[in-house]
Motif scaffolding. Structure first.
Motif, PDB file in Angstrom:
ATOM      1  N   TYR A 165      58.998  76.232  27.439  1.00 37.45           N
ATOM      2  CA  TYR A 165      58.329  74.941  27.649  1.00 37.45           C
ATOM      3  C   TYR A 165      56.838  75.138  27.918  1.00 37.45           C
ATOM      4  O   TYR A 165      55.999  74.400  27.414  1.00 37.45           O
ATOM      5  N   ASP A 166      56.516  76.153  28.707  1.00 40.94           N
ATOM      6  CA  ASP A 166      55.115  76.410  29.069  1.00 40.94           C
ATOM      7  C   ASP A 166      54.356  77.176  27.986  1.00 40.94           C
ATOM      8  O   ASP A 166      53.153  77.427  28.149  1.00 40.94           O
ATOM      9  N   GLY A 167      55.049  77.590  26.930  1.00 37.27           N
ATOM     10  CA  GLY A 167      54.388  78.356  25.877  1.00 37.27           C
ATOM     11  C   GLY A 167      54.143  79.806  26.245  1.00 37.27           C
ATOM     12  O   GLY A 167      53.402  80.513  25.563  1.00 37.27           O
ATOM     13  N   ILE A 168      54.775  80.267  27.320  1.00 40.03           N
ATOM     14  CA  ILE A 168      54.567  81.654  27.765  1.00 40.03           C
ATOM     15  C   ILE A 168      55.405  82.614  26.921  1.00 40.03           C
ATOM     16  O   ILE A 168      54.954  83.693  26.568  1.00 40.03           O
ATOM     17  N   HIS A 169      56.639  82.225  26.617  1.00 35.77           N
ATOM     18  CA  HIS A 169      57.463  82.984  25.675  1.00 35.77           C
ATOM     19  C   HIS A 169      57.785  82.081  24.482  1.00 35.77           C
ATOM     20  O   HIS A 169      57.809  80.853  24.611  1.00 35.77           O
ATOM     21  N   GLU A 170      58.081  82.705  23.346  1.00 34.68           N
ATOM     22  CA  GLU A 170      58.553  81.948  22.189  1.00 34.68           C
ATOM     23  C   GLU A 170      59.898  81.302  22.511  1.00 34.68           C
ATOM     24  O   GLU A 170      60.785  81.959  23.060  1.00 34.68           O
ATOM     25  N   GLY A 171      60.053  80.054  22.160  1.00 32.87           N
ATOM     26  CA  GLY A 171      61.354  79.422  22.288  1.00 32.87           C
ATOM     27  C   GLY A 171      62.210  79.706  21.067  1.00 32.87           C
ATOM     28  O   GLY A 171      61.795  80.405  20.147  1.00 32.87           O
ATOM     29  N   SER A 172      63.424  79.163  21.093  1.00 28.12           N
ATOM     30  CA  SER A 172      64.348  79.347  19.970  1.00 28.12           C
ATOM     31  C   SER A 172      65.395  78.249  20.075  1.00 28.12           C
ATOM     32  O   SER A 172      65.329  77.393  20.960  1.00 28.12           O
ATOM     33  N   ALA A 173      66.383  78.311  19.188  1.00 27.58           N
ATOM     34  CA  ALA A 173      67.416  77.266  19.203  1.00 27.58           C
ATOM     35  C   ALA A 173      68.119  77.200  20.560  1.00 27.58           C
ATOM     36  O   ALA A 173      68.445  76.111  21.042  1.00 27.58           O
ATOM     37  N   VAL A 174      68.326  78.355  21.202  1.00 28.92           N
ATOM     38  CA  VAL A 174      69.114  78.323  22.440  1.00 28.92           C
ATOM     39  C   VAL A 174      68.293  77.740  23.599  1.00 28.92           C
ATOM     40  O   VAL A 174      68.835  76.997  24.435  1.00 28.92           O
ATOM     41  N   THR A 175      66.988  78.024  23.647  1.00 29.66           N
ATOM     42  CA  THR A 175      66.183  77.383  24.697  1.00 29.66           C
ATOM     43  C   THR A 175      65.969  75.903  24.371  1.00 29.66           C
ATOM     44  O   THR A 175      65.961  75.071  25.278  1.00 29.66           O
ATOM     45  N   ASP A 176      65.819  75.579  23.086  1.00 23.66           N
ATOM     46  CA  ASP A 176      65.722  74.159  22.707  1.00 23.66           C
ATOM     47  C   ASP A 176      66.958  73.389  23.164  1.00 23.66           C
ATOM     48  O   ASP A 176      66.849  72.244  23.619  1.00 23.66           O
ATOM     49  N   SER A 177      68.122  74.017  23.032  1.00 26.63           N
ATOM     50  CA  SER A 177      69.361  73.311  23.396  1.00 26.63           C
ATOM     51  C   SER A 177      69.383  72.999  24.885  1.00 26.63           C
ATOM     52  O   SER A 177      69.867  71.940  25.298  1.00 26.63           O
ATOM     53  N   VAL A 178      68.838  73.905  25.694  1.00 23.23           N
ATOM     54  CA  VAL A 178      68.790  73.654  27.141  1.00 23.23           C
ATOM     55  C   VAL A 178      67.799  72.533  27.443  1.00 23.23           C
ATOM     56  O   VAL A 178      68.107  71.587  28.180  1.00 23.23           O
ATOM     57  N   LEU A 179      66.609  72.632  26.879  1.00 25.78           N
ATOM     58  CA  LEU A 179      65.595  71.618  27.179  1.00 25.78           C
ATOM     59  C   LEU A 179      66.067  70.235  26.737  1.00 25.78           C
ATOM     60  O   LEU A 179      65.879  69.253  27.471  1.00 25.78           O
ATOM     61  N   SER A 180      66.708  70.121  25.582  1.00 21.45           N
ATOM     62  CA  SER A 180      67.123  68.786  25.162  1.00 21.45           C
ATOM     63  C   SER A 180      68.258  68.280  26.052  1.00 21.45           C
ATOM     64  O   SER A 180      68.351  67.082  26.329  1.00 21.45           O
ATOM     65  N   GLU A 181      69.100  69.192  26.536  1.00 26.08           N
ATOM     66  CA  GLU A 181      70.161  68.795  27.482  1.00 26.08           C
ATOM     67  C   GLU A 181      69.560  68.206  28.755  1.00 26.08           C
ATOM     68  O   GLU A 181      70.154  67.333  29.390  1.00 26.08           O
ATOM     69  N   PHE A 182      68.368  68.680  29.132  1.00 25.33           N
ATOM     70  CA  PHE A 182      67.702  68.196  30.350  1.00 25.33           C
ATOM     71  C   PHE A 182      66.546  67.255  29.998  1.00 25.33           C
ATOM     72  O   PHE A 182      65.534  67.218  30.706  1.00 25.33           O
ATOM     73  N   ASN A 183      66.699  66.505  28.911  1.00 27.05           N
ATOM     74  CA  ASN A 183      65.735  65.461  28.541  1.00 27.05           C
ATOM     75  C   ASN A 183      64.318  65.996  28.333  1.00 27.05           C
ATOM     76  O   ASN A 183      63.352  65.276  28.546  1.00 27.05           O
ATOM     77  N   ASN A 184      64.234  67.268  27.925  1.00 30.17           N
ATOM     78  CA  ASN A 184      62.932  67.916  27.738  1.00 30.17           C
ATOM     79  C   ASN A 184      62.027  67.801  28.964  1.00 30.17           C
ATOM     80  O   ASN A 184      60.807  67.810  28.840  1.00 30.17           O
ATOM     81  N   ASP A 185      62.641  67.690  30.133  1.00 28.83           N
ATOM     82  CA  ASP A 185      61.877  67.609  31.377  1.00 28.83           C
ATOM     83  C   ASP A 185      62.192  68.839  32.232  1.00 28.83           C
ATOM     84  O   ASP A 185      63.288  68.961  32.775  1.00 28.83           O
ATOM     85  N   PRO A 186      61.229  69.761  32.341  1.00 29.50           N
ATOM     86  CA  PRO A 186      61.505  70.984  33.100  1.00 29.50           C
ATOM     87  C   PRO A 186      61.881  70.712  34.545  1.00 29.50           C
ATOM     88  O   PRO A 186      62.607  71.505  35.161  1.00 29.50           O
ATOM     89  N   ARG A 187      61.419  69.580  35.095  1.00 30.55           N
ATOM     90  CA  ARG A 187      61.781  69.278  36.480  1.00 30.55           C
ATOM     91  C   ARG A 187      63.286  69.079  36.610  1.00 30.55           C
ATOM     92  O   ARG A 187      63.882  69.398  37.642  1.00 30.55           O
ATOM     93  N   ASP A 188      63.895  68.529  35.558  1.00 30.91           N
ATOM     94  CA  ASP A 188      65.350  68.368  35.599  1.00 30.91           C
ATOM     95  C   ASP A 188      66.063  69.715  35.555  1.00 30.91           C
ATOM     96  O   ASP A 188      67.110  69.897  36.191  1.00 30.91           O
ATOM     97  N   VAL A 189      65.495  70.657  34.817  1.00 30.68           N
ATOM     98  CA  VAL A 189      66.080  72.001  34.784  1.00 30.68           C
ATOM     99  C   VAL A 189      65.999  72.624  36.177  1.00 30.68           C
ATOM    100  O   VAL A 189      66.972  73.192  36.682  1.00 30.68           O
TER     101      VAL A 189
END
Lengths: 294, 294
Positions: A165-189
């Motif tokens: 999310y912060d652009g520090i590491h490359e994302g991928s399908a598996v990190t995308d799946s987590v972020l979308s599960e949490f409404n793309n809001d890192p605070r929810d994660v």
């Protein structure tokens, strides 16, 4: 006076119980929720009792017999501090010993033969037996141990999702799946992670293995890092003399292909499960079956 | 009606306060214990109040004036979920805004100039301002964020101590020092870690830096890994346009030599501290000093 034996296999995801005759013949089995005595002793106690009751009911026995029964409990986190004593004093059985999930699993998997088990589930622990010497490696719980466990893999996935999310590491399908599960809001994660128990982190582990198998770069990185921690622990097991290793726990079938080539020839299948091992130990210690030492 | 401005710099180790006139001139300063609103909001509220009272007393003012004062609080973990609202409703001030520790630090360090700050303390957060654009990187708290923070370094040290105990990783003087502190009993390490707050883990970080500087192999490995996480975050800061970076927080002086060569030319010293930045923001927002935008 008649009494029954009880074997308990308590883990971070579920707790299983078996009720048996004094000679160890199993009459019934039951299951309940997680029993991690370190991170949540009250829930563990409740689920241990519920699983025992379910086993009595499965056997057609009156659950009132639980209070006269003699039990061996194998539980995750057994080797840590005062939690064992706290739980042991509150168990509903006439007599009970708390052993590690490693010991009952080893007893089930190898009988009284030499060798080791690697329990790869919500937590991780390794137990080796060579002659009279039993040694434990790892199993210190989620906070600063249990490397390679489902809880640690799930935790690492949530971390990577924030780093992506912060652009520090490359994302991928598996990190995308987590972020979308949490409404793309890192605070929810973060809010989820802050209250999550090891089993809740661990529920993400199969997703990481699945993505790694399909070549997802983050999944691959996390699983290779986790497998390295398992291989490092297996090296210690081997250095202590074990030439036979049984991989156990929910992640064992997922892990096997990722582990180092040097360990593959050592792996064997289990003779029986940990619950059977707990009953066997109860029969030897409290029942009519003489204790058999290695 | 007379009122005072209050600036608060709340961190995972301590909380500092300043009381000022409406034009921002500081009259007194005070200090209290940790104020991490995410991991321990009740303690944070108490320490914020205590620090403000100490500042009033330092200025020779009646602390009863606290309830009429207008405050800017910069706190660790500000960007996470409901904790902000919970704390904000319970503050003892007439008016208050909660900002990130990053923003007040940036305000103090750079004034209204462009650039970024990297706060390297019990937690880590990066904040960059280029023109009107302010962006935050990291700062998600200890559980699944704050890579490179003192808390994470201390946590990693305790982990390595257990790995050394089990023979999984090579130990060294720094892991030996932890094990002997805990009576060479890994269960004591686990019991400590299970209840430890981020600041308690963080107290081990200077020890790791110290051993790394003397060539301790575990210390070197942990500090190099931590420095990599900081460099990765700084790469994002640079990619968003910052060419001036101020390293802040208790670990900043320890970290600087371990960070990548590519970042060294960007580092500058702070103009003023975060507490001064909080007061400056309070003067601009609630006082008699007009807000100055970049």
């Amino acid at each position: 006076m008649t009494f029954y034996l009880i074997g308990i296999d308590g883990g971070g995801t579920s707790c299983r119980a078996a009720v048996a005759l004094p000679d160890g013949r199993i009459l019934g089995r039951g299951k309940a929720g997680a029993a991690n005595i370190l991170t949540d002793p009250e829930t563990a106690l409740q689920n241990i009792t519920d699983a025992a009751r379910a086993a009595f009911e499965d056997a057609g026995l009156d659950p009132a017999g639980i209070t006269a029964s003699r039990a061996i409990l194998g539980v995750a986190g057994h080797n840590v501090g005062d939690a064992v004593h706290y739980v042991k004093r509150r168990l509903p059985f006439a007599v009970a010993d708390i052993e590690s999930d490693g010991l009952i699993a080893l007893q089930g998997a190898l009988g009284y033969k030499d060798g080791a088990v690697a329990i790869l589930g919500t937590g991780t622990i390794y137990i080796a037996r060579e002659g009279d010497a039993v040694s434990y490696i790892g199993g210190w719980g989620f906070t600063i141990g249990d490397h390679g466990s489902g809880a640690r893999i799930g935790h690492a996935l949530l971390q990577e999702s924030l780093l992506a999310y912060d652009g520090i590491h490359e994302g991928s399908a598996v990190t995308d799946s987590v972020l979308s599960e949490f409404n793309n809001d890192p605070r929810d994660v973060v809010d989820f992670a802050r209250l999550a128990k090891p089993g809740e982190f661990g529920r993400y582990a199969p997703r990481v293995f699945d993505h790694a198998e399909h070549g997802d770069p983050v999944g691959l990185r996390l699983i290779k890092a986790a497998a390295t921690t398992v291989d490092e622990a297996l090296d210690v097991v081997v250095s202590r003399g074990s030439r036979t290793i049984c991989l156990l726990g929910g992640l064992a079938p997922l892990y096997r292909r990722w582990l180092a080539e040097r360990h593959q020839p050592l792996f064997v299948e289990a003779e029986a499960d940990a619950l059977t091992g707990a009953v066997a130990l109860a029969a030897a210690r409290f029942g009519s079956r003489p204790e058999v030492s290695a």
